[in-house]
Scaffold this active site. Structure first.
Site, PDB file in Angstrom:
ATOM      1  N   LYS A 196       0.798  -0.979  -0.099  1.00  0.00           N
ATOM      2  CA  LYS A 196      -0.138  -0.107   0.471  1.00  0.00           C
ATOM      3  C   LYS A 196       0.947   1.543   0.101  1.00  0.00           C
ATOM      4  CE  LYS A 196      -3.447   2.596   3.111  1.00  0.00           C
ATOM      5  NZ  LYS A 196      -4.179   2.434   4.738  1.00  0.00           N
ATOM      6  N   ASP A 230      -2.733  10.477   3.620  1.00  0.00           N
ATOM      7  CA  ASP A 230      -4.185   9.795   3.778  1.00  0.00           C
ATOM      8  C   ASP A 230      -5.088  10.308   5.070  1.00  0.00           C
ATOM      9  OD1 ASP A 230      -6.276   8.536   3.997  1.00  0.00           O
ATOM     10  OD2 ASP A 230      -6.103   6.904   5.075  1.00  0.00           O
ATOM     11  N   LYS A 241     -10.334  12.768   8.353  1.00  0.00           N
ATOM     12  CA  LYS A 241      -9.676  12.161  10.330  1.00  0.00           C
ATOM     13  C   LYS A 241     -10.141  13.214  11.136  1.00  0.00           C
ATOM     14  CE  LYS A 241      -6.767   8.505   7.977  1.00  0.00           C
ATOM     15  NZ  LYS A 241      -7.159   7.887   9.001  1.00  0.00           N
ATOM     16  N   ASP A 295       0.837   5.664   5.762  1.00  0.00           N
ATOM     17  CA  ASP A 295       0.575   5.024   4.763  1.00  0.00           C
ATOM     18  C   ASP A 295       0.941   4.508   3.450  1.00  0.00           C
ATOM     19  OD1 ASP A 295      -1.375   3.703   5.706  1.00  0.00           O
ATOM     20  OD2 ASP A 295      -2.966   5.847   4.613  1.00  0.00           O
ATOM     21  N   ASP A 336     -12.431   7.186   3.922  1.00  0.00           N
ATOM     22  CA  ASP A 336     -10.877   6.700   4.351  1.00  0.00           C
ATOM     23  C   ASP A 336     -10.893   5.125   4.820  1.00  0.00           C
ATOM     24  OD1 ASP A 336      -8.853   7.556   6.438  1.00  0.00           O
ATOM     25  OD2 ASP A 336     -10.231   7.553   8.124  1.00  0.00           O
ATOM     26  N   GLU A 387      -9.922   3.959   2.162  1.00  0.00           N
ATOM     27  CA  GLU A 387      -9.030   3.471   1.234  1.00  0.00           C
ATOM     28  C   GLU A 387      -8.321   2.699   0.637  1.00  0.00           C
ATOM     29  OE1 GLU A 387      -7.770   5.078   3.336  1.00  0.00           O
ATOM     30  OE2 GLU A 387      -5.702   5.150   3.265  1.00  0.00           O
ATOM     31  N   ARG A 398      -7.667  -0.749   1.298  1.00  0.00           N
ATOM     32  CA  ARG A 398      -8.331  -1.168   0.353  1.00  0.00           C
ATOM     33  C   ARG A 398      -8.878  -0.885  -0.779  1.00  0.00           C
ATOM     34  NH1 ARG A 398     -12.619  -1.765   5.189  1.00  0.00           N
ATOM     35  NH2 ARG A 398     -10.789  -0.685   6.688  1.00  0.00           N
TER      36      ARG A 398
HETATM   37  N1  BES Z   1      -4.053   4.644   7.327  1.00  0.00           N
HETATM   38  C1  BES Z   1      -5.155   3.846   7.812  1.00  0.00           C
HETATM   39  C2  BES Z   1      -5.182   3.108   9.107  1.00  0.00           C
HETATM   40  C3  BES Z   1      -4.060   3.376  10.010  1.00  0.00           C
HETATM   41  C4  BES Z   1      -4.602   3.838  10.864  1.00  0.00           C
HETATM   42  C5  BES Z   1      -2.966   3.738  10.175  1.00  0.00           C
HETATM   43  C6  BES Z   1      -4.047   4.681  12.448  1.00  0.00           C
HETATM   44  C7  BES Z   1      -2.177   3.982  11.192  1.00  0.00           C
HETATM   45  C8  BES Z   1      -2.757   3.691  11.688  1.00  0.00           C
HETATM   46  C9  BES Z   1      -6.639   3.533   6.825  1.00  0.00           C
HETATM   47  O1  BES Z   1      -6.601   3.775   5.975  1.00  0.00           O
HETATM   48  C10 BES Z   1      -7.615   3.764   7.218  1.00  0.00           C
HETATM   49  O2  BES Z   1      -7.741   5.628   7.424  1.00  0.00           O
HETATM   50  N2  BES Z   1      -8.519   3.200   7.968  1.00  0.00           N
HETATM   51  C11 BES Z   1      -9.358   3.111   8.733  1.00  0.00           C
HETATM   52  C12 BES Z   1     -11.189   2.392   8.063  1.00  0.00           C
HETATM   53  C13 BES Z   1     -12.273   2.707   8.468  1.00  0.00           C
HETATM   54  C14 BES Z   1     -12.763   4.092   8.203  1.00  0.00           C
HETATM   55  C15 BES Z   1     -13.291   1.803   8.091  1.00  0.00           C
HETATM   56  C16 BES Z   1     -10.014   3.178  10.266  1.00  0.00           C
HETATM   57  O3  BES Z   1      -8.592   2.138  10.808  1.00  0.00           O
HETATM   58  O4  BES Z   1     -10.234   3.743  10.857  1.00  0.00           O
HETATM   59 ZN    ZN Z   2      -5.008   4.635   4.246  1.00  0.00          ZN
HETATM   60 MN    MN Z   3      -7.800   5.904   5.515  1.00  0.00          MN
END
Ligand code: BES
Ligand code: ZN
Ligand code: MN
Length: 495
Positions: free
Chosen positions: A265, A270, A277, A288, A347, A349, A351
């Site tokens: 990835k 992000d 966020k 990210d 968010d 994204e 996947r």
């Molecule tokens: N890049 C983030 C995941 C992440 C969060 C990595 C904190 C490192 C630290 C990912 O893209 C994300 O935002 N995931 C969301 C998914 C949710 C919206 C289902 C998350 O984990 O909140």
């Molecule tokens: Zn992300």
């Molecule tokens: Mn995200």
């Protein structure tokens, strides 16, 4: 930093510092005993005075001992022999290396294998190399005055008996791993305004230039449009930075050998997109792209080792930004696989870019595919910063990864990919939604990816908790380069 291994005796080594162990209670390691004899029992005197008890991971630096050729002697506490294990061994090695780095010795000689510190000699050696290199790493490329570089440049592991070929190989290979980790850390620590998708693509092309066995290709937005990557392209819509799809082919074995594919990835920043966020610690979303950086670091490491194996690295990379053209919650897109996706949260994204990259990866006819992603905050809640989350649609592949994790001390913990979780991704309007709710968030993210990986053996690593540290120690860790390289080393040795 340079690493080597050779036979020697502790009193005769001409170097900045020689490092020997002391067990709790004051018993010296074998090398320590030899040094003690040669120095008129200066070491046992120090121990008798009570300045070094041998407590695990304690250290004591001594200068200019008569009878020793080294400028310094570093005593390192090994604790009780019965309590030596992987965990305490790593702590001891880290303490020894940080004490070494605190001196101004340019070169050091370490006796780490003769008493079999906890695990087998090869394991201890690898961890010693990793610990020494980690202490020398600086993230100062953007400071106007660089921080003081590490003075320690050369680490030699000394054995009382002649080291065998296996140990020599372990040292050379782990040195290559540390170089790969440095690349991974450097890229990951760069801010989003410098490390853009184009920057990652340029680095990947440079890797191809530097290593004859690596061929790099970069697909542009129009190429992805032709391939029908509607899911990947939906993520990049709000960004002014053009997306890239990078492929690196490392050919270390016969053309007929099916490659292992590593898919990383590469979200260079992000923001969450329209599902923005919260502001606090958002800067850490520059990390990210750690999956992508670990793919580049791993490829560099195996190219340096000249590992006899074929590996493909695939990196989907773009920014996730809000904006007037950005994807909106509720938008429905068609992935390269033909499956449609309702984007309920922009968010989620990672996947969305990975699913198209995973479909694309089938074209390399891989033997197995491993994707590496800072995919979910839920994984950090579940496993903390110790283990990466691991999922697989193949039990043998899962076992191999667990084993490589133990061997490299860059561990993974397997989570379930049961069909029972799949209905959480149901959508009223498309083939699936891109989120499955708060419960089991790491698992539903993996379930989403599993819908695009049915045609090959596949494992998914969620490195959200392990790729970087926060707070005072903020910085990239270089993980999971040790895990991935160990997996590939094991694979290349497989008949
Ligand atoms: N890049 C983030 C995941 C992440 C969060 C990595 C904190 C490192 C630290 C990912 O893209 C994300 O935002 N995931 C969301 C998914 C949710 C919206 C289902 C998350 O984990 O909140
Ligand atoms: Zn992300
Ligand atoms: Mn995200």
């Amino acid at each position: 930093m340079e690493f080597s291994i050779k036979q020697g005796s502790p009193e005769k080594l001409k170097c900045g510092c020689v490092v020997v162990g002391v067990y709790e209670g004051g018993k010296l390691s074998k090398a320590g005993q030899l040094l003690d004899k040669a120095t008129g029992h200066s070491l046992s005197d120090v121990i008798a005075r009570g300045d070094m008890t041998g407590k695990s991971a304690s250290t004591l630096l001594l200068h200019k001992l008569a009878g020793a050729s080294a400028e310094r002697v570093l005593l390192v506490g090994l604790g009780k022999p019965a309590e030596l294990n992987n965990r305490t061994s790593v702590d001891i090695l880290r303490a020894a290396c940080s004490a070494l780095h605190a001196t101004s010795a340019k070169d050091a000689a370490l006796f780490v294998t003769d008493d079999g510190v906890g695990k087998d000699a090869g394991w201890v050696l690898k961890q010693a190399v990793l610990a020494a290199a980690d202490g020398a790493y600086r993230a100062d490329s953007l400071k106007s005055k660089p921080s003081k570089p590490a003075t320690l440049k050369q680490v030699t592991f000394i054995t009382l008996e002649k080291p065998n070929a296996e140990l020599k190989k372990a040292v050379a290979q782990t040195a290559a791993v540390t170089h790969g980790m440095e690349l991974t850390k450097d890229l990951a620590n760069l801010p989003g305004n410098i490390c853009t998708p184009a920057y990652l693509a340029a680095k990947a092309l440079a890797l191809g230039k530097a290593h004859k066995k690596i061929k790099t290709t970069v697909l542009e937005k129009k190429d992805m449009e032709k391939l029908g990557m509607g899911s990947f392209l939906s993520v990049t819509r709000g960004s002014a930075q053009p997306p890239k799809l990078i492929a690196l082919e490392y050919n270390g074995a016969a053309k007929t050998q099916k490659p292992i594919a590593l898919v990383g990835k590469g979200i260079t920043f992000d923001t969450g997109g329209i599902s923005l966020k919260p502001g606090s610690d958002m800067d850490e979303m520059k990390y990210d792209m750690c999956g992508a950086a670990s793919v580049l670091g791993t490829l560099q490491a195996i190219a340096e080792m000249e590992l006899p194996i074929n590996v493909v690295g695939v990196i989907p990379t773009c920014e996730n930004m809000p904006g007037s053209t950005a994807t909106k919650p509720g938008d429905i897109v068609t992935s390269m696989s033909g499956q449609t996706i309702e984007i309920l949260n922009t968010d989620a994204e990672g996947r969305l870019i990975l699913c198209d990259a995973l479909t694309y990866t089938a074209k390399f006819k891989p033997d197995a595919v491993i994707d590496i992603a800072t995919l979910t905050g839920a994984c950090v809640i579940a496993l903390g910063h110790v283990a990466s989350g691991m999922f697989a649609n193949d039990d043998k592949l899962a076992k191999e990864l667990v084993g490589a994790g133990e061997q490299s001390h860059d561990r993974v913990w397997q989570l379930p990919l049961w069909d029972d979780y799949q209905p959480l991704l149901d959508s009223n309007f498309a083939d699936m939604a891109n989120i499955g709710g708060r419960a089991g968030g790491t698992i539903t993210a993996a379930c989403f990816l599993s819908r695009f990986t049915k045609d090959y053996r596949w494992a998914h690593l969620d490195i959200a908790g392990t790729a970087n540290l926060s707070g005072k120690n903020k910085g990239a860790t270089g993980r999971p380069v040790p895990l991935l390289t160990q997996f590939l080393i094991d694979r290349s040795a497989r008949k």
